[in-house]
Design a protein around this motif. Sequence first.
Motif, mmCIF file in Angstrom:
data_model
loop_
_atom_site.group_PDB
_atom_site.id
_atom_site.type_symbol
_atom_site.label_atom_id
_atom_site.label_comp_id
_atom_site.label_asym_id
_atom_site.label_seq_id
_atom_site.Cartn_x
_atom_site.Cartn_y
_atom_site.Cartn_z
ATOM 1 N N LYS A 26 0.838 -1.208 0.000
ATOM 2 C CA LYS A 26 0.000 0.000 0.000
ATOM 3 C C LYS A 26 0.868 1.252 0.000
ATOM 4 C CE LYS A 26 -4.180 -1.654 2.323
ATOM 5 N NZ LYS A 26 -4.986 -1.550 3.566
ATOM 6 N N ASP A 27 1.948 1.218 0.779
ATOM 7 C CA ASP A 27 2.835 2.377 0.905
ATOM 8 C C ASP A 27 3.495 2.757 -0.424
ATOM 9 O OD1 ASP A 27 2.199 2.511 3.590
ATOM 10 O OD2 ASP A 27 4.095 1.612 4.275
ATOM 11 N N ILE A 28 3.674 1.790 -1.322
ATOM 12 C CA ILE A 28 4.292 2.115 -2.609
ATOM 13 C C ILE A 28 3.268 2.244 -3.734
ATOM 14 C CG2 ILE A 28 6.558 1.194 -2.002
ATOM 15 C CD1 ILE A 28 5.877 -1.288 -3.716
ATOM 16 N N GLY A 29 1.975 2.301 -3.358
ATOM 17 C CA GLY A 29 0.961 2.653 -4.341
ATOM 18 C C GLY A 29 0.046 1.550 -4.835
ATOM 19 N N TYR A 30 0.177 0.344 -4.315
ATOM 20 C CA TYR A 30 -0.741 -0.717 -4.717
ATOM 21 C C TYR A 30 -2.081 -0.529 -4.011
ATOM 22 C CZ TYR A 30 2.996 -3.552 -6.799
ATOM 23 O OH TYR A 30 4.007 -4.018 -7.587
ATOM 24 N N PHE A 31 -3.153 -0.823 -4.712
ATOM 25 C CA PHE A 31 -4.464 -0.887 -4.095
ATOM 26 C C PHE A 31 -4.698 -2.340 -3.702
ATOM 27 C CE2 PHE A 31 -4.711 2.727 -6.955
ATOM 28 C CZ PHE A 31 -5.210 3.707 -6.113
ATOM 29 N N ILE A 32 -5.232 -2.554 -2.516
ATOM 30 C CA ILE A 32 -5.507 -3.917 -2.060
ATOM 31 C C ILE A 32 -6.982 -3.997 -1.705
ATOM 32 C CG2 ILE A 32 -4.980 -5.702 -0.369
ATOM 33 C CD1 ILE A 32 -2.130 -4.605 -0.308
ATOM 34 N N ASP A 33 -7.708 -4.846 -2.441
ATOM 35 C CA ASP A 33 -9.144 -4.981 -2.264
ATOM 36 C C ASP A 33 -9.498 -6.397 -1.812
ATOM 37 O OD1 ASP A 33 -9.535 -2.394 -3.135
ATOM 38 O OD2 ASP A 33 -10.037 -2.982 -5.186
ATOM 39 N N PRO A 34 -10.029 -6.543 -0.598
ATOM 40 C CA PRO A 34 -10.492 -7.862 -0.166
ATOM 41 C C PRO A 34 -11.875 -8.160 -0.757
ATOM 42 C CG PRO A 34 -10.753 -6.265 1.599
ATOM 43 C CD PRO A 34 -10.121 -5.532 0.448
ATOM 44 N N VAL A 35 -12.061 -9.383 -1.221
ATOM 45 C CA VAL A 35 -13.372 -9.781 -1.751
ATOM 46 C C VAL A 35 -14.027 -10.840 -0.880
ATOM 47 C CG1 VAL A 35 -12.936 -9.171 -4.153
ATOM 48 C CG2 VAL A 35 -12.369 -11.470 -3.354
ATOM 49 N N GLY A 36 -13.481 -11.074 0.280
ATOM 50 C CA GLY A 36 -14.046 -12.085 1.165
ATOM 51 C C GLY A 36 -13.235 -13.357 1.130
ATOM 52 N N SER A 37 -13.446 -14.176 2.097
ATOM 53 C CA SER A 37 -12.702 -15.420 2.243
ATOM 54 C C SER A 37 -13.199 -16.493 1.275
ATOM 55 C CB SER A 37 -12.861 -15.939 3.678
ATOM 56 O OG SER A 37 -12.355 -17.252 3.787
ATOM 57 N N GLU A 38 -12.249 -17.244 0.721
ATOM 58 C CA GLU A 38 -12.609 -18.378 -0.135
ATOM 59 C C GLU A 38 -13.359 -19.453 0.638
ATOM 60 O OE1 GLU A 38 -8.742 -19.447 -1.575
ATOM 61 O OE2 GLU A 38 -8.887 -18.089 -3.282
ATOM 62 N N ASN A 39 -13.299 -19.392 1.959
ATOM 63 C CA ASN A 39 -13.994 -20.367 2.805
ATOM 64 C C ASN A 39 -15.438 -19.957 3.090
ATOM 65 O OD1 ASN A 39 -11.604 -21.868 3.007
ATOM 66 N ND2 ASN A 39 -10.886 -20.569 4.673
ATOM 67 N N ASP A 40 -15.832 -18.789 2.619
ATOM 68 C CA ASP A 40 -17.181 -18.261 2.834
ATOM 69 C C ASP A 40 -18.088 -18.734 1.697
ATOM 70 O OD1 ASP A 40 -19.466 -16.739 3.148
ATOM 71 O OD2 ASP A 40 -18.432 -14.817 3.219
ATOM 72 N N LEU A 41 -19.276 -19.192 2.028
ATOM 73 C CA LEU A 41 -20.203 -19.670 1.004
ATOM 74 C C LEU A 41 -20.613 -18.573 0.024
ATOM 75 C CD1 LEU A 41 -22.505 -22.020 3.101
ATOM 76 C CD2 LEU A 41 -20.751 -22.678 1.444
ATOM 77 N N LEU A 42 -20.520 -17.320 0.442
ATOM 78 C CA LEU A 42 -20.888 -16.205 -0.426
ATOM 79 C C LEU A 42 -19.714 -15.709 -1.278
ATOM 80 C CD1 LEU A 42 -23.123 -14.156 2.039
ATOM 81 C CD2 LEU A 42 -23.852 -15.694 0.199
#
Length: 167
Positions: A26-42
């Motif tokens: 993040k400090d060097i400019g990457y955006f990090i987007d979580p989409v939820g856990s692969e262990n989640d049914l959704l």
Amino acid sequence: VFKDNNITTTLVTSQENPGFFEQALKDIGYFIDPVGSENDLLFFRKMYSYFKANKFDVVHIHTDKLYLWKVIILKLTGHNNIVRTFHNCWTFDGMLLFKRRLHRKLARLMGVKHHAIGPSVYLNEKEHFHNECHIINNWIEFKPELHENKDAVRQSKRAELNIDPDK
């Protein structure tokens, strides 16, 4: 390099906890987007919604978990430039080998470009998975002879560690 060329890089993560390098990236400019856990049914719905709302020029799939399903979701959301990089020399057998071969084949048929990070990974993909890859040399292969004698090295290490050779 990316920033200097006006290239925005977004890392989409499906981990429950942030990775060790998250803040540094993040400090060097990457955006990090979580989409939820692969262990989640959704997870599939969340991933579909995320990629439907966010269009990327290239999507790189890094891991093997849910690989084919991720490809299908990306295709359904209009992402057609998908790259998968193989980093390891896995040697599955039985049903898991069949499944991994099938997933690689179907992904290639859907237009995914497969890359291997060096000659040994390329040979492993070709011989073990019947998977043609492009080589991108992003590491140094210190012991290429390990691939040539893979089974002998594997058995030797298993004996050294007192692991059953048939498992």
